[in-house]
Design a protein around this motif. Structure first.
Motif, PDB file in Angstrom:
ATOM      1  N   GLN A 141       1.103  -1.051   0.036  1.00  0.00           N
ATOM      2  CA  GLN A 141      -0.322   0.142  -0.234  1.00  0.00           C
ATOM      3  C   GLN A 141       0.969   1.304  -0.362  1.00  0.00           C
ATOM      4  N   LEU A 142       2.071   0.910   0.579  1.00  0.00           N
ATOM      5  CA  LEU A 142       3.264   2.162   0.374  1.00  0.00           C
ATOM      6  C   LEU A 142       3.820   2.061  -0.505  1.00  0.00           C
ATOM      7  N   LEU A 143       3.569   1.679  -1.158  1.00  0.00           N
ATOM      8  CA  LEU A 143       4.426   1.637  -2.898  1.00  0.00           C
ATOM      9  C   LEU A 143       3.536   1.920  -3.696  1.00  0.00           C
ATOM     10  N   THR A 144       1.986   1.562  -3.389  1.00  0.00           N
ATOM     11  CA  THR A 144       0.874   2.129  -4.095  1.00  0.00           C
ATOM     12  C   THR A 144       1.116   4.180  -4.231  1.00  0.00           C
ATOM     13  N   LYS A 145       1.143   4.090  -2.849  1.00  0.00           N
ATOM     14  CA  LYS A 145       0.771   5.110  -2.197  1.00  0.00           C
ATOM     15  C   LYS A 145       2.615   6.527  -3.582  1.00  0.00           C
ATOM     16  N   ILE A 146       3.315   5.417  -2.948  1.00  0.00           N
ATOM     17  CA  ILE A 146       4.763   6.694  -3.595  1.00  0.00           C
ATOM     18  C   ILE A 146       4.879   6.155  -5.293  1.00  0.00           C
ATOM     19  N   ILE A 147       3.753   5.791  -5.963  1.00  0.00           N
ATOM     20  CA  ILE A 147       3.734   5.485  -7.349  1.00  0.00           C
ATOM     21  C   ILE A 147       2.649   6.728  -7.928  1.00  0.00           C
ATOM     22  N   LYS A 148       1.689   6.769  -6.999  1.00  0.00           N
ATOM     23  CA  LYS A 148       0.529   7.631  -7.323  1.00  0.00           C
ATOM     24  C   LYS A 148       1.655   8.669  -7.292  1.00  0.00           C
ATOM     25  N   ALA A 149       2.045   9.235  -6.340  1.00  0.00           N
ATOM     26  CA  ALA A 149       2.539  10.524  -5.637  1.00  0.00           C
ATOM     27  C   ALA A 149       3.983  10.814  -6.734  1.00  0.00           C
ATOM     28  N   MET A 150       4.097  10.228  -7.823  1.00  0.00           N
ATOM     29  CA  MET A 150       5.227  10.197  -9.144  1.00  0.00           C
ATOM     30  C   MET A 150       4.582  10.470  -9.662  1.00  0.00           C
ATOM     31  N   GLY A 151       3.049  10.278 -10.112  1.00  0.00           N
ATOM     32  CA  GLY A 151       1.885  10.430 -10.973  1.00  0.00           C
ATOM     33  C   GLY A 151       1.966   9.543 -11.744  1.00  0.00           C
ATOM     34  N   PHE A 152       2.243   8.409 -11.705  1.00  0.00           N
ATOM     35  CA  PHE A 152       1.641   6.950 -11.779  1.00  0.00           C
ATOM     36  C   PHE A 152       0.272   6.316 -11.211  1.00  0.00           C
ATOM     37  N   ALA A 153      -0.496   6.314 -12.174  1.00  0.00           N
ATOM     38  CA  ALA A 153      -1.332   4.583 -11.295  1.00  0.00           C
ATOM     39  C   ALA A 153      -0.772   3.294 -11.312  1.00  0.00           C
ATOM     40  N   ARG A 154      -1.363   2.630 -10.251  1.00  0.00           N
ATOM     41  CA  ARG A 154      -0.068   1.312 -10.501  1.00  0.00           C
ATOM     42  C   ARG A 154      -0.359   0.536 -11.264  1.00  0.00           C
ATOM     43  N   GLU A 155      -1.827   0.668 -12.090  1.00  0.00           N
ATOM     44  CA  GLU A 155      -1.601  -0.306 -13.788  1.00  0.00           C
ATOM     45  C   GLU A 155      -0.668   0.406 -14.373  1.00  0.00           C
ATOM     46  N   ASP A 156      -0.439   1.688 -14.349  1.00  0.00           N
ATOM     47  CA  ASP A 156       0.571   2.485 -15.175  1.00  0.00           C
ATOM     48  C   ASP A 156       2.365   1.488 -15.337  1.00  0.00           C
ATOM     49  N   VAL A 157       2.501   1.076 -13.807  1.00  0.00           N
ATOM     50  CA  VAL A 157       3.534   0.601 -13.861  1.00  0.00           C
ATOM     51  C   VAL A 157       3.803  -0.828 -14.021  1.00  0.00           C
ATOM     52  N   TYR A 158       5.572  -1.571 -13.877  1.00  0.00           N
ATOM     53  CA  TYR A 158       4.978  -3.006 -13.885  1.00  0.00           C
ATOM     54  C   TYR A 158       6.024  -3.025 -12.634  1.00  0.00           C
ATOM     55  N   ILE A 159       5.228  -4.604 -11.741  1.00  0.00           N
ATOM     56  CA  ILE A 159       5.426  -4.503 -10.332  1.00  0.00           C
ATOM     57  C   ILE A 159       5.960  -6.695 -10.208  1.00  0.00           C
ATOM     58  N   ALA A 160       7.165  -6.543  -9.569  1.00  0.00           N
ATOM     59  CA  ALA A 160       7.712  -7.991  -9.331  1.00  0.00           C
ATOM     60  C   ALA A 160       8.265  -8.200  -9.020  1.00  0.00           C
ATOM     61  N   ASN A 161       8.689  -9.325  -8.625  1.00  0.00           N
ATOM     62  CA  ASN A 161       9.515  -9.838  -7.249  1.00  0.00           C
ATOM     63  C   ASN A 161      10.607 -10.860  -7.677  1.00  0.00           C
ATOM     64  N   ILE A 162      12.223 -11.108  -7.316  1.00  0.00           N
ATOM     65  CA  ILE A 162      13.050 -11.887  -7.364  1.00  0.00           C
ATOM     66  C   ILE A 162      11.922 -12.966  -7.245  1.00  0.00           C
ATOM     67  N   LEU A 163      12.023 -13.152  -6.061  1.00  0.00           N
ATOM     68  CA  LEU A 163      11.278 -14.840  -6.047  1.00  0.00           C
ATOM     69  C   LEU A 163      10.106 -15.085  -6.512  1.00  0.00           C
ATOM     70  N   LYS A 164       9.162 -15.860  -6.842  1.00  0.00           N
ATOM     71  CA  LYS A 164       7.884 -15.492  -7.866  1.00  0.00           C
ATOM     72  C   LYS A 164       7.332 -16.337  -6.582  1.00  0.00           C
ATOM     73  N   CYS A 165       7.686 -17.193  -5.531  1.00  0.00           N
ATOM     74  CA  CYS A 165       7.263 -18.128  -4.558  1.00  0.00           C
ATOM     75  C   CYS A 165       7.397 -17.442  -2.625  1.00  0.00           C
ATOM     76  N   ARG A 166       6.099 -17.913  -2.485  1.00  0.00           N
ATOM     77  CA  ARG A 166       6.544 -17.335  -1.255  1.00  0.00           C
ATOM     78  C   ARG A 166       7.895 -18.218  -0.429  1.00  0.00           C
ATOM     79  N   PRO A 167       8.622 -17.466   0.480  1.00  0.00           N
ATOM     80  CA  PRO A 167      10.039 -17.901   0.981  1.00  0.00           C
ATOM     81  C   PRO A 167       9.334 -19.037   2.392  1.00  0.00           C
ATOM     82  N   ASP A 168       9.605 -20.193   2.132  1.00  0.00           N
ATOM     83  CA  ASP A 168       7.962 -20.479   3.817  1.00  0.00           C
ATOM     84  C   ASP A 168       9.645 -20.527   4.897  1.00  0.00           C
ATOM     85  N   THR A 169       8.239 -20.666   5.860  1.00  0.00           N
ATOM     86  CA  THR A 169       9.360 -20.654   6.829  1.00  0.00           C
ATOM     87  C   THR A 169       8.778 -21.907   7.816  1.00  0.00           C
TER      88      THR A 169
END
Ligand code: SF4
Length: 281
Positions: A141-169
């Motif tokens: 949610q904070l990242l989305t706030k940053i993106i909006k403050a930059m003048g973009f919508a969340r749908e305008d950018v692309y967001i991904a992670n290094i890992l595609k699975c949650r590290p197990d605990t």
């Protein structure tokens, strides 16, 4: 728990301890009890070529928008088609057996396949694992706030992670752990394909794990952030992970992230308003 999973769990724990320079191994009573439950017969059976861990994998929820596309047959395949084809392989991936068996679903990435700006984080947490989308928890949610403050919508950018699975605990009912170097190395090719497909003009690495996964660099974030790097010819800005800002609410830390984002806007040749220049997250 089957023997290969137990073995993988022990190896990952030892790797983490090595990374943290720990001197003495330790394990919870619950973990020891689970390891004792492993029958020798399972260990013998694990040496027989087979397709292990199928049951938990098939129990996973279907991936988002699974589509049968062979992009090799379509020279004019769109970036969206190409991403869907990569996502199909990610959905079926069991290269990290412990993560594949513990995940609810894979978390591929989301946003505009034609995005100029791409954010890369470390790995899905519990919220992302449950929803199949990166950065949907408090940090998201904070990242989305940053993106909006930059003048973009969340749908305008692309967001991904290094890992595609949650590290197990294992042994923990809640919380997240950082990916191990081996997990990052194993999953990294998918991210490489995503970046090669999207071809963003700027990549933002969020946090030290993203930097390590993308650049192979390990250093304190205070030394890394705010600096331009290059990832296969694409400008890469390093900044703090939003989760860091949730832990450290000091205005000067938030301001640092915003200054990094203004550098990104300048690189993208986006106009920066006076209001934006004076903005504090
Ligand atoms: S983390 Fe990546 S490489 Fe490992 S199982 Fe998941 S998708 Fe496959």
């Amino acid at each position: 728990m089957q023997f290969p999973q137990a073995l993988e769990t022990v190896l990952e724990a030892l790797e983490r301890m090595r990374d943290q320079n720990a001197q003495h191994p330790s394990a919870s009573r619950a973990t020891l009890a689970r390891l004792k439950e492993t029958k020798p017969a399972e260990a013998v059976a694990s040496n027989v070529p087979q397709t292990p861990f199928r049951e938990p994998i098939e129990a996973n929820r279907p991936c988002l928008e699974p589509r049968k596309i062979d992009v090799s047959q379509h020279q004019n395949a769109t970036k969206s088609d190409q991403l869907s084809a990569i996502n199909e392989r990610v959905c079926a991936c069991v290269k990290c057996p412990n993560l594949a068996s513990s995940r609810t679903q894979t978390v591929f990435g989301i946003g505009n396949p034609e995005a100029d700006l791409m954010f890369v984080g470390e790995a899905p947490g519990a919220d992302e694992d449950a929803q199949g989308e990166p950065f949907v928890g408090r940090a998201g949610q904070l990242l989305t706030k940053i993106i909006k403050a930059m003048g973009f919508a969340r749908e305008d950018v692309y967001i991904a992670n290094i890992l595609k699975c949650r590290p197990d605990t294992p042994g923990s009912a809640y919380g997240n752990r950082p990916p191990t170097p081996r997990e990052m190395e194993t999953c990294r090719p998918y991210l490489m394909e995503q970046i090669e497909t999207i071809q963003p003009k700027v990549i933002v690495a969020l946090g030290a794990v993203a930097v390590e996964g993308l650049l192979g660099t390990r250093a304190p974030m205070r030394e890394l952030r705010g600096q331009w790097n290059e990832f296969n010819g694409t400008p890469l800005m390093i900044t703090y992970h939003p989760a860091y800002l949730l832990r450290n609410q000091a205005p000067k830390e938030k301001r640092k992230v915003w200054e990094d984002m203004m550098q990104v806007l300048e690189r993208l040749e986006k106009p920066i308003s006076e209001k934006q220049r004076n903005y504090f997250l």
